[in-house]
Design a protein around this motif. Structure first.
Motif, mmCIF file in Angstrom:
data_model
loop_
_atom_site.group_PDB
_atom_site.id
_atom_site.type_symbol
_atom_site.label_atom_id
_atom_site.label_comp_id
_atom_site.label_asym_id
_atom_site.label_seq_id
_atom_site.Cartn_x
_atom_site.Cartn_y
_atom_site.Cartn_z
ATOM 1 N N ALA A 37 0.856 -1.185 0.000
ATOM 2 C CA ALA A 37 0.000 0.000 0.000
ATOM 3 C C ALA A 37 0.887 1.228 0.000
ATOM 4 O O ALA A 37 2.000 1.212 0.527
ATOM 5 N N PRO A 38 0.401 2.296 -0.621
ATOM 6 C CA PRO A 38 1.205 3.515 -0.602
ATOM 7 C C PRO A 38 1.397 3.975 0.838
ATOM 8 O O PRO A 38 0.559 3.724 1.694
ATOM 9 N N PRO A 39 2.499 4.630 1.114
ATOM 10 C CA PRO A 39 2.736 5.070 2.494
ATOM 11 C C PRO A 39 1.617 5.995 2.954
ATOM 12 O O PRO A 39 1.100 6.800 2.201
ATOM 13 N N VAL A 40 1.263 5.827 4.206
ATOM 14 C CA VAL A 40 0.209 6.644 4.800
ATOM 15 C C VAL A 40 0.806 7.966 5.242
ATOM 16 O O VAL A 40 1.829 7.997 5.915
ATOM 17 N N GLN A 41 0.162 9.028 4.829
ATOM 18 C CA GLN A 41 0.614 10.357 5.242
ATOM 19 C C GLN A 41 -0.044 10.678 6.577
ATOM 20 O O GLN A 41 -1.257 10.786 6.661
ATOM 21 N N MET A 42 0.734 10.769 7.616
ATOM 22 C CA MET A 42 0.211 11.069 8.948
ATOM 23 C C MET A 42 0.187 12.580 9.140
ATOM 24 O O MET A 42 1.192 13.244 8.934
ATOM 25 N N GLU A 43 -0.972 13.059 9.533
ATOM 26 C CA GLU A 43 -1.094 14.475 9.865
ATOM 27 C C GLU A 43 -0.630 14.656 11.297
ATOM 28 O O GLU A 43 -0.953 13.830 12.162
ATOM 29 N N PRO A 44 0.101 15.690 11.581
ATOM 30 C CA PRO A 44 0.491 15.899 12.975
ATOM 31 C C PRO A 44 -0.749 16.179 13.815
ATOM 32 O O PRO A 44 -1.723 16.744 13.337
ATOM 33 N N ALA A 45 -0.703 15.748 15.056
ATOM 34 C CA ALA A 45 -1.821 15.996 15.969
ATOM 35 C C ALA A 45 -1.977 17.504 16.148
ATOM 36 O O ALA A 45 -0.985 18.229 16.232
ATOM 37 N N PRO A 46 -3.230 17.955 16.191
ATOM 38 C CA PRO A 46 -3.403 19.397 16.371
ATOM 39 C C PRO A 46 -2.819 19.841 17.706
ATOM 40 O O PRO A 46 -2.928 19.143 18.705
ATOM 41 N N ALA A 47 -2.196 20.965 17.678
ATOM 42 C CA ALA A 47 -1.590 21.500 18.901
ATOM 43 C C ALA A 47 -2.700 21.837 19.887
ATOM 44 O O ALA A 47 -3.777 22.264 19.509
ATOM 45 N N ALA A 48 -2.413 21.600 21.146
ATOM 46 C CA ALA A 48 -3.391 21.920 22.185
ATOM 47 C C ALA A 48 -3.588 23.424 22.216
ATOM 48 O O ALA A 48 -2.634 24.188 22.261
ATOM 49 N N THR A 49 -4.835 23.789 22.160
ATOM 50 C CA THR A 49 -5.131 25.220 22.214
ATOM 51 C C THR A 49 -5.677 25.547 23.585
ATOM 52 O O THR A 49 -6.287 24.721 24.242
ATOM 53 N N HIS A 50 -5.446 26.727 23.974
ATOM 54 C CA HIS A 50 -5.918 27.167 25.281
ATOM 55 C C HIS A 50 -7.042 28.182 25.105
ATOM 56 O O HIS A 50 -7.094 29.198 25.784
ATOM 57 N N GLU A 51 -7.930 27.866 24.149
ATOM 58 C CA GLU A 51 -9.078 28.741 23.969
ATOM 59 C C GLU A 51 -9.943 28.643 25.204
ATOM 60 O O GLU A 51 -10.068 27.590 25.814
ATOM 61 N N THR A 52 -10.554 29.721 25.543
ATOM 62 C CA THR A 52 -11.391 29.702 26.734
ATOM 63 C C THR A 52 -12.695 28.990 26.414
ATOM 64 O O THR A 52 -13.387 29.339 25.472
ATOM 65 N N GLN A 53 -12.954 27.966 27.177
ATOM 66 C CA GLN A 53 -14.201 27.226 27.066
ATOM 67 C C GLN A 53 -15.206 27.914 27.993
ATOM 68 O O GLN A 53 -14.833 28.436 29.033
ATOM 69 N N PRO A 54 -16.483 27.881 27.623
ATOM 70 C CA PRO A 54 -17.450 28.488 28.535
ATOM 71 C C PRO A 54 -17.458 27.730 29.857
ATOM 72 O O PRO A 54 -17.291 26.517 29.877
ATOM 73 N N ASP A 55 -17.602 28.459 30.948
ATOM 74 C CA ASP A 55 -17.633 27.819 32.261
ATOM 75 C C ASP A 55 -18.823 26.878 32.308
ATOM 76 O O ASP A 55 -19.961 27.294 32.100
ATOM 77 N N ARG A 56 -18.530 25.627 32.585
ATOM 78 C CA ARG A 56 -19.593 24.633 32.674
ATOM 79 C C ARG A 56 -19.913 24.442 34.143
ATOM 80 O O ARG A 56 -19.031 24.112 34.935
ATOM 81 N N GLN A 57 -21.143 24.654 34.476
ATOM 82 C CA GLN A 57 -21.573 24.496 35.849
ATOM 83 C C GLN A 57 -21.771 23.013 36.155
ATOM 84 O O GLN A 57 -22.271 22.277 35.316
ATOM 85 N N PRO A 58 -21.383 22.579 37.351
ATOM 86 C CA PRO A 58 -21.630 21.184 37.690
ATOM 87 C C PRO A 58 -23.137 20.946 37.773
ATOM 88 O O PRO A 58 -23.897 21.841 38.140
ATOM 89 N N GLU A 59 -23.546 19.743 37.414
ATOM 90 C CA GLU A 59 -24.973 19.416 37.438
ATOM 91 C C GLU A 59 -25.506 19.410 38.865
ATOM 92 O O GLU A 59 -26.632 19.810 39.118
ATOM 93 N N VAL A 60 -24.675 18.955 39.802
ATOM 94 C CA VAL A 60 -25.111 18.841 41.198
ATOM 95 C C VAL A 60 -24.287 19.782 42.065
ATOM 96 O O VAL A 60 -23.074 19.869 41.927
ATOM 97 N N VAL A 61 -24.988 20.484 42.948
ATOM 98 C CA VAL A 61 -24.340 21.408 43.879
ATOM 99 C C VAL A 61 -24.544 20.862 45.290
ATOM 100 O O VAL A 61 -25.664 20.555 45.695
ATOM 101 N N ALA A 62 -23.460 20.732 46.038
ATOM 102 C CA ALA A 62 -23.527 20.290 47.439
ATOM 103 C C ALA A 62 -23.579 21.517 48.328
ATOM 104 O O ALA A 62 -22.841 22.482 48.122
ATOM 105 N N LEU A 63 -24.461 21.473 49.320
ATOM 106 C CA LEU A 63 -24.653 22.602 50.236
ATOM 107 C C LEU A 63 -24.603 22.108 51.679
ATOM 108 O O LEU A 63 -24.884 20.942 51.956
#
Length: 170
Positions: A37-63
């Motif tokens: 088979a022809p050689p497989v061209q491997m794409e480099p893994a995408p670099a980790a980005t530090h984009e800000t993800q929206p704050d996800r609230q936990p489903e359960v809150v302990a009080l």
């Protein structure tokens, strides 16, 4: 006849020669060589980005609320609030009260400074006690904003023998 007998004797040799020639042609054409088979061209893994993800609230809150008052009475309320279902569940333990509990509930401070019962937890509550309630949007907002407290009222202390602010447990 002599020719026919000789042809019969050579026939197996001719057939074998024909098979050898076909196999040689087949091999020469590359049919017998495994194709890589022809050689497989491997794409480099995408670099980790530090984009800000929206704050996800936990489903359960302990009080938790630590209950105390003027006398020797002490108590604790632990609760779990599910943001998805708006279900509040709690467990209450207390002791050393001077008189029996006449009512218990969750309160917020009103605009005039008085305490407003936003969710009754029962009458004549004994320790241990468990409860649950589905909150309205207004109740949910007050609870998550840290405005709630829990209070146990008795005959001798109708405005609260034990009370404590409900805070998120970390």
């Amino acid at each position: 006849m002599n020719n026919a007998k000789q042809n019969d004797k050579c026939m197996p040799h001719r057939l074998a020669l024909a098979c050898v020639c076909v196999c040689a042609a087949w091999l020469a054409a590359g049919c017998g060589t495994p194709q890589l088979a022809p050689p497989v061209q491997m794409e480099p893994a995408p670099a980790a980005t530090h984009e800000t993800q929206p704050d996800r609230q936990p489903e359960v809150v302990a009080l938790r609320a630590v209950l105390s008052g003027d006398g020797a009475g002490r108590g604790e309320l632990v609760a779990v609030f599910n943001r998805e279902t708006n279900l509040l569940r709690w467990k209450l333990r207390f002791g050393n009260l001077a008189s029996p509990v006449t009512s218990a509930g969750f309160y917020v401070r009103g605009a005039d400074g008085s305490d407003v019962n936003v969710l009754p937890a029962g009458r004549k509550v004994v320790s241990p006690h468990e409860g649950r309630a589905v909150l309205t949007q207004s109740q949910r907002d007050g609870l998550l904003a840290g405005q709630w407290q829990f209070r146990l009222n008795t005959r001798q202390a109708p405005q609260g023998a034990l009370a404590g602010a409900l805070v998120q447990a970390h």
